[in-house]
Design an enzyme around this catalytic site. Structure first.
Site, PDB file in Angstrom:
ATOM      1  CB  SER A  89     -49.090  27.987   0.640  1.00 56.19           C
ATOM      2  OG  SER A  89     -48.146  26.975   0.906  1.00 56.19           O
ATOM      3  CG  HIS A 234     -45.903  29.228   4.848  1.00 51.86           C
ATOM      4  ND1 HIS A 234     -45.500  29.538   3.558  1.00 51.86           N
ATOM      5  CD2 HIS A 234     -46.923  28.322   4.721  1.00 51.86           C
ATOM      6  CE1 HIS A 234     -46.240  28.836   2.692  1.00 51.86           C
ATOM      7  NE2 HIS A 234     -47.100  28.104   3.379  1.00 51.86           N
TER       8      HIS A 234
END
Length: 254
Positions: A89, A234
């Site tokens: 991320s 994610h």
């Protein structure tokens, strides 16, 4: 800025480059530990706390050129000339930014569920609200903090992840700066093409790396390969660590 980091020596003799593991927003150097525990078999490992996170220094600046400088400074402090970088991320974006600042310091690059694009979207406002509610409540323990956070957040995994940075009644990330600088964290300034193989590992159920990112991604990383992890969101490395490690090891062996 030299970051706080943890260094581990490989368990076996090897000729591989060191691996630097770089966490995402609201994280700490422990976050990619599940990858470190496997990769330390045949790589020296560095796990970093990014600026404004964990035990690393604080700053009012939170953009990717600054984060890339931090990674370079930390390599210097650890006497590492060149390393493989694996970032999740925000950490993946910081690693990508390093290709523009110090391309010769990067051996291999792995970006987990992130693309080099400006997302123009706020995905963390509920998390900020939960974090600020804990601070306002003046609670002292993780158990008390969790009770407050459940009024704002419904994913228990996210709550437990955040609580890893709640220590002695306070947060180990710099909440006001992360809020103020949030547009830079979700944003992105296009960088020159990095003409080397790079691995992108999106979660199949995640909104972060989609077909809409493809053109921008390949313009900046023309030799990129993607390995989508089906059924993962994610937090790909936490949800499907074995599949992520297989993809990383295959890429490092090429």
């Amino acid at each position: 800025m030299k970051l706080n980091f943890r260094a581990q020596s490989a368990q076996n003799l090897h000729n591989n480059s060191p691996i630097v593991l770089v966490h995402g927003l609201f994280g700490s150097l422990d976050n990619l530990g599940i990858l470190a525990r496997d990769l330390v078999a045949d790589h020296d490992i560095i796990q970093v706390d990014m600026r404004n996170h964990g035990l690393s220094p604080r700053s009012d600046v939170m953009n990717y050129p600054a984060m890339a400088e931090d990674l370079r400074d930390t390599l210097d402090a650890a006497n590492i000339d060149k390393a493989t970088f694996i970032g999740h991320s925000m950490g993946g974006k910081a690693v990508m930014a390093l290709t523009a600042l110090a391309p010769k310091r990067i051996d291999r690059l792995v970006a987990i569920d992130i693309a080099p694009v400006d997302y123009h979207v706020r995905r963390h406002d509920e998390i900020f609200a939960a974090i600020n509610a804990v601070t306002s409540a003046g609670v002292a323990t993780r158990q008390q903090a969790a009770t407050v956070m459940r009024e704002y957040l419904h994913e228990e995994g996210v709550i437990q992840f955040l609580l890893k940075s709640f220590v002695d009644g306070g947060w180990r990330f710099n909440v006001p700066v992360l809020w103020e600088q949030y547009p830079h964290i979700v944003g992105w300034e296009t960088i020159p093409a990095w003409e080397h193989p790079a691995l992108f590992i999106p979660g199949g159920n995640s909104p972060y790396v989609t077909e809409a990112c493809r053109e921008d991604l390949l313009a900046q990383f023309p030799q990129a390969k993607a390995h989508v992890i089906a059924g993962a969101g994610h937090w790909v490395h936490a949800e499907k660590p074995d599949a992520v490690l297989r993809a990383i090891r295959r890429y490092l062996a090429e």
